[in-house]
Design an enzyme around this catalytic site. Sequence first.
Site, mmCIF file in Angstrom:
data_model
loop_
_atom_site.group_PDB
_atom_site.id
_atom_site.type_symbol
_atom_site.label_atom_id
_atom_site.label_comp_id
_atom_site.label_asym_id
_atom_site.label_seq_id
_atom_site.Cartn_x
_atom_site.Cartn_y
_atom_site.Cartn_z
ATOM 1 N N ASP A 1 43.333 44.089 47.876
ATOM 2 C CA ASP A 1 43.165 45.305 47.064
ATOM 3 C C ASP A 1 41.914 46.006 47.579
ATOM 4 O O ASP A 1 40.805 45.670 47.177
ATOM 5 C CB ASP A 1 43.015 44.895 45.592
ATOM 6 C CG ASP A 1 42.874 46.097 44.664
ATOM 7 O OD1 ASP A 1 42.911 47.242 45.144
ATOM 8 O OD2 ASP A 1 42.713 45.877 43.456
ATOM 9 N N HIS B 1 37.805 43.312 39.234
ATOM 10 C CA HIS B 1 38.669 42.383 38.511
ATOM 11 C C HIS B 1 38.854 41.130 39.345
ATOM 12 O O HIS B 1 38.637 41.137 40.559
ATOM 13 C CB HIS B 1 40.014 43.044 38.204
ATOM 14 C CG HIS B 1 40.642 43.733 39.394
ATOM 15 N ND1 HIS B 1 41.371 43.049 40.345
ATOM 16 C CD2 HIS B 1 40.619 45.028 39.812
ATOM 17 C CE1 HIS B 1 41.785 43.904 41.272
ATOM 18 N NE2 HIS B 1 41.337 45.112 40.992
ATOM 19 N N GLU C 1 34.343 47.344 43.064
ATOM 20 C CA GLU C 1 34.907 48.666 43.311
ATOM 21 C C GLU C 1 34.281 49.764 42.469
ATOM 22 O O GLU C 1 34.951 50.391 41.654
ATOM 23 C CB GLU C 1 36.424 48.647 43.112
ATOM 24 C CG GLU C 1 36.898 48.020 41.804
ATOM 25 C CD GLU C 1 38.417 48.174 41.600
ATOM 26 O OE1 GLU C 1 38.929 49.288 41.768
ATOM 27 O OE2 GLU C 1 39.071 47.186 41.247
#
Lengths: 480, 480
Positions: free
Chosen positions: A284, A367, A410
């Site tokens: 990700d 996350h 992020e």
Amino acid sequence: MSGYFRMGPETHAISMEMYRENRERTMKALKTATPGIKEGSVVLLQGGQDKSLYDTDVDYVFRQESYFTYLFGVTEPGCYGCVDVFTCRSLLFVPRLPEEYAVWMGRLLTKEDFKLKYQVDEVHYADEVNTVLASRNPAVIYVLKGKNSDSGLIAQPADFEGIDKFNVDYDALFPVIAECRVIKSPKEIEVLRYVCKVSSDAHKKVMKYVRDGVSEYEAEAVFLEHSYRVGGCRHVSYTCICGSGENSAILHYGHAAAPNDKILRDGDMCLFDMGANYGGYAADITCSFPANGRFTADQKIIYEAVLDARNAVLEAARPGVSWVEMHRLANRTMLKKLTEGGLLKGDVDEMMRAGINGVFQPHGLGHLIGLDVHDVGGYLSHCPPRPTEPGFKSLRFARPLQAGMYVTVEPGCYFIDILLDRALKDPQQSRFLIPEAIARFRGFGGVRIEDDVLITENGCENFTKVPRTVAEIEAWMSSK
Amino acid sequence: MSGYFRMGPETHAISMEMYRENRERTMKALKTATPGIKEGSVVLLQGGQDKSLYDTDVDYVFRQESYFTYLFGVTEPGCYGCVDVFTCRSLLFVPRLPEEYAVWMGRLLTKEDFKLKYQVDEVHYADEVNTVLASRNPAVIYVLKGKNSDSGLIAQPADFEGIDKFNVDYDALFPVIAECRVIKSPKEIEVLRYVCKVSSDAHKKVMKYVRDGVSEYEAEAVFLEHSYRVGGCRHVSYTCICGSGENSAILHYGHAAAPNDKILRDGDMCLFDMGANYGGYAADITCSFPANGRFTADQKIIYEAVLDARNAVLEAARPGVSWVEMHRLANRTMLKKLTEGGLLKGDVDEMMRAGINGVFQPHGLGHLIGLDVHDVGGYLSHCPPRPTEPGFKSLRFARPLQAGMYVTVEPGCYFIDILLDRALKDPQQSRFLIPEAIARFRGFGGVRIEDDVLITENGCENFTKVPRTVAEIEAWMSSK
């Protein structure tokens, strides 16, 4: 190659040992968490089923359910898996297919083939799950049921005709297996390192491809091609987000009603959030860069504010540190830079109390990631609950970092009309905003820098290998 | 560009007029098929919903349900569409999204935006479907319910809280709208021509890419990349089948348990069955060729037997001709060539009666194609039923051809152990087989040649533009 999953000769080989280790860790943890657990108890998971596209005979390409992957690594639909809690003996139940299916599916694997392929102790047919379990008379069957804290959906427990005759426990397994998934094993870490490398390389290819006049979906296509052709990743971990210009401020851009169909223009920022998936394991990664390869002064202000936030977190992240504090650190760092850049005025701590951080970054710092892109274990009952302060409520977990956790870092900064309008109208927030500067950035879009990071004993290791500084990005995009 | 669906500047623009025409044709046909149908009656369809991957917060990329696409062309999930049977007035019901969603989804379209985008007469919110319909007091609400003859699954009728207060008809609409979908309109034909061209070009790129040592999934990746980056096709119409060597005889190869992961080797035949999807409309093309670009003598025998079968059908297909007879023609032509090639002996008509055709081609000659790759309308109640003779039962339709039908022509010849073993053991079949020749072809795999073909007033038009003869294929694959 029996006992391994590997897509092609140049792609990562996942040993079935990894799943055996996952079973052993989970059984050990279940025993620890369940005082008085009885010998002869078993864990039973049900794998995913094929899904058809509406009423047609077209199926989605099958993707296995993540908990089932975690314990068994099985890629076929329609299976059950069972593990003896005390002996770790593993039973796989596979669909009994009519001989005729060989015409459509290829040579049907025998039970012995499945045993070798997945390195389990026994293989039976799925229609035998009731009788095979009955013959063992398990003290308790532990099945998986619990709420996914990101989706709010419930993991569906294994079910079969006659399960009501058994002593079934629906509660104990879920928190245990979710917690096991939070801490990655050395073999899992190598899979994650691989899929992150493939995704990094695909992003780098995209950065070289884009220019004025290219459509966003072309960038998506270039990413998908590299991930699959070179990396053997048939799936991505989530729908590719390829926002340019003002679309780069739309957090889940790329969905069917906004399908990455804008044309990149000179002066646009690009925010491309894409991650491949290998053997079920996710990457990700977000890269943000100017469509034309050269930052303007304004783009540089925003980009470097986010980069500083990311650098501060990579510097500070280590076991024992609270993720909530990492979020605070990132947001504070960014707001400080936005103040220096002339967008904000006043004291950063006061801004934080007023929730200014949530105006510019309406999402959490990151996350857990693993078999799910938003991985399980964020808000289990033993974990700190979701924060309620403004600018913190979107955090997907709030627990202290531990070695072996794998997380995204992020930070982002976006100019989103609805949030800016609200902030400008709110006297508690508007006093920090410099209206003419904010006005200048309307339509700018946003910047996010997202890395996949392993928490180590002493700090963290960033698996993401892409150009990150302004100089690195400009050099990479201008090289041929 | 309001009133059109178009992915990028170089891709096909689908006018919303196309859907208006589809609505008008369907309403006209419903009136014709339903004597005594009352004024004020409406048709109500419910569009697809987002689907999540198990209990996670990852959604599949949304794909609209085909009947809903046919009447409305709407790409968003969660909608209803309603058409007045007599006036053709169209109502679209869209989800009412919280203002906050703009942060994640982008600027939320207003009802006026939707009206312009889809060129419908009225737009309401989906939670108003009950009250809006009640205010109109429709005589009958016609909803869609019926069995898909390829999957055996049932199209789910529109449903909403309170529907039981209305006079709802579940029977009349399905056969009417399915029949409308069988005959393609001029605007639909242009979409199909486009997606077939994109898919043809992607196949040609794959043919140039393959060589000894390349993995099957690389070929899939090359196809997907061209379809999306160049053609704007985000989806394929079905899972790509990229079989090489003996895998080329596995009819649905490429599924998750056999995921196109073999390495192409010198001497392999490749059978690559892949089709892009644009605006919901499907292509479905199979190319068969040697991995190394040069046919062996044996490969040529089989390939040309299939090519002759395909050529015979393209020559003969025209309105009024029975599809069952086209299947017979293809199979007879192929068996004749296999006899000349030294694999079979005896009389072709006797072979057909003994079902030898089904040994080598265990699937039908082709199928209707349109919004679904196996398109609807094959076995509606007014159509000839599924044939029962051996070698014909897999036909996906049996009706006479009509101008405006769009079909695949896809004869094939495969060496499938289970079918050959049965045939060799069956005295009625074994007498036609030359065992040593059959033995030589074990492991050969198979050949399929599949074109997408429009039935015209006087014959047919093949939309598929790929090298087809042995000479064309060898020339194309050897050119740089």
